[in-house]
Scaffold this active site. Structure first.
Site: not given
Ligand code: GLA
Length: 345
Positions: A283, A174, A176, A77-78, A246, A104, A310
């Site tokens: 997340q 991560h 999907y 994440n950030r 998100d 990430h 996540e």
């Molecule tokens: C994470 C982030 C999203 C996006 C995805 C990748 O889940 O929270 O904002 O950046 O990764 O696209």
């Protein structure tokens, strides 16, 4: 169990694909990105479905990826401004999102090719040594990420790291999911339940403000099963900032260790997903940024055709002392585990 050469990177590294299978699930894993590549289960009609978005070849993973299935680290994440302060020493990592955030970890774990080996008959362990300052992060670090396919089809993910520097570790996967299969259309009818009374509101750059907002009375209330699409377009600032869900949800029972974090049901396929973790957050990302890149089966991965759950420490927690800390001292072992279980509901 099978191990085969999957591809060779432009720099000449061999990437292997590992298969684990039992009567409930078939899983493939890739040594690049320690990636969860496929998860195939039989739906209510007995039709085998791969419920993960992804790619059919290494080139797809390397050139068109939105982090499909990969391991993320050392800090998922950030991180605001890419600024990491460790014992008063500031590390500035080059931002890779909106010119200001580190997202990430700039793909450090995701883009690495790991050494993979089977362990026993239902587990693959990926190991990688990261050198001090590799990717801009301090510490000579040994990381191990393993996937175990349990009898009931659960995919258990374990993360270990030990470094010679103090460091913040926040590792996640991560993947999907689309429980109707990777080509199953959008996931707006999937019903989600999250074991959380609160979530982390963010600023317009997706950095948590530092507060915890109650989900009560908001589109973020998933305490009971609710269709993902029901309120995703609601006129609600937090959804506007991020173009749909998100956000990190603050999981209940953080002191109780490993527990159920979230569940998803897809009535179309009759499949359900349970997500377990020992971590404080998850997340929930509704695939809002997917924009039709070509994935498995030559099918476009369109907006919201997959979702991610996540498991993780809270985003930007190194810069938010009020959040649970993932600070690990030099020489200490970091360990965490999470799991995905897809089964007939
Ligand atoms: C994470 C982030 C999203 C996006 C995805 C990748 O889940 O929270 O904002 O950046 O990764 O696209």
């Amino acid at each position: 169990m099978e191990k085969k050469l999957y591809g060779i990177t432009p720099s000449g590294e061999e990437v292997f694909q590992f298969t684990l299978e039992n009567e409930n699930a078939l899983v493939t894993l890739l040594s690049r990105g320690a990636t969860l590549d496929k998860l195939i289960v039989a739906d209510k009609n007995g039709v085998k479905k791969d419920v993960l978005l992804g790619f059919d070849d290494l080139e797809g993973h390397m050139t068109r990826s939105d982090y499909q299935g990969v391991a993320v680290g050392p800090f998922a994440n950030r991180i605001a401004g890419g600024r990491l302060n460790i014992n008063g020493k500031e590390y500035i990592l080059p931002p890779n999102e909106k010119g200001r955030n580190l997202l990430h970890s700039g793909g450090l774990y995701t883009e690495a090719v790991w050494n993979g080996e089977f362990e026993g008959d239902n587990k693959v362990v990926f190991k990688r040594h990261f050198m001090d300052m590799e990717g801009g992060f301090p510490g000579n670090t040994d990381v191990e990420i393993s996937y175990t396919l349990e009898d009931d089809g659960t995919v258990l993910m374990e993360y270990k790291a030990v470094s010679d520097s103090d460091m913040y570790f926040n590792l996640t996967n991560h993947a999907y999911f689309n429980l109707s299969g990777f080509d199953g259309g959008d996931i707006l009818n999937h019903k989600l339940k999250v074991n959380a009374d609160g979530f982390l509101p963010v600023d317009e750059y997706s950095i948590p403000t530092g507060e915890i907002m109650s989900v009560a009375g908001t589109p973020f209330d998933f305490r009971e099963f609710k269709e993902i699409g029901k309120e995703i377009e609601a006129d609600f600032e937090q959804l506007r900032f991020t173009g749909g869900y998100d956000h990190c949800f603050c999981l209940k029972d953080a002191d109780k260790g490993y527990r159920l974090a979230a569940s998803v049901i897809d009535e179309n396929s009759g499949l359900a997903l349970d997500v377990f973790t020992d971590l404080p957050g998850v997340q929930f990302y509704a695939g809002n940024f997917l924009k039709g890149t070509i994935g498995k089966g030559n099918k476009p991965m369109n907006k919201r055709c997959g979702f991610c759950l996540e498991t993780q420490y809270y985003p930007d927690s190194p810069n938010k002392p009020q959040f649970p800390s993932c600070f690990v001292m030099a020489g200490e072992s970091f360990y965490t585990k999470s799991a995905y279980r897809v089964y007939k509901a």
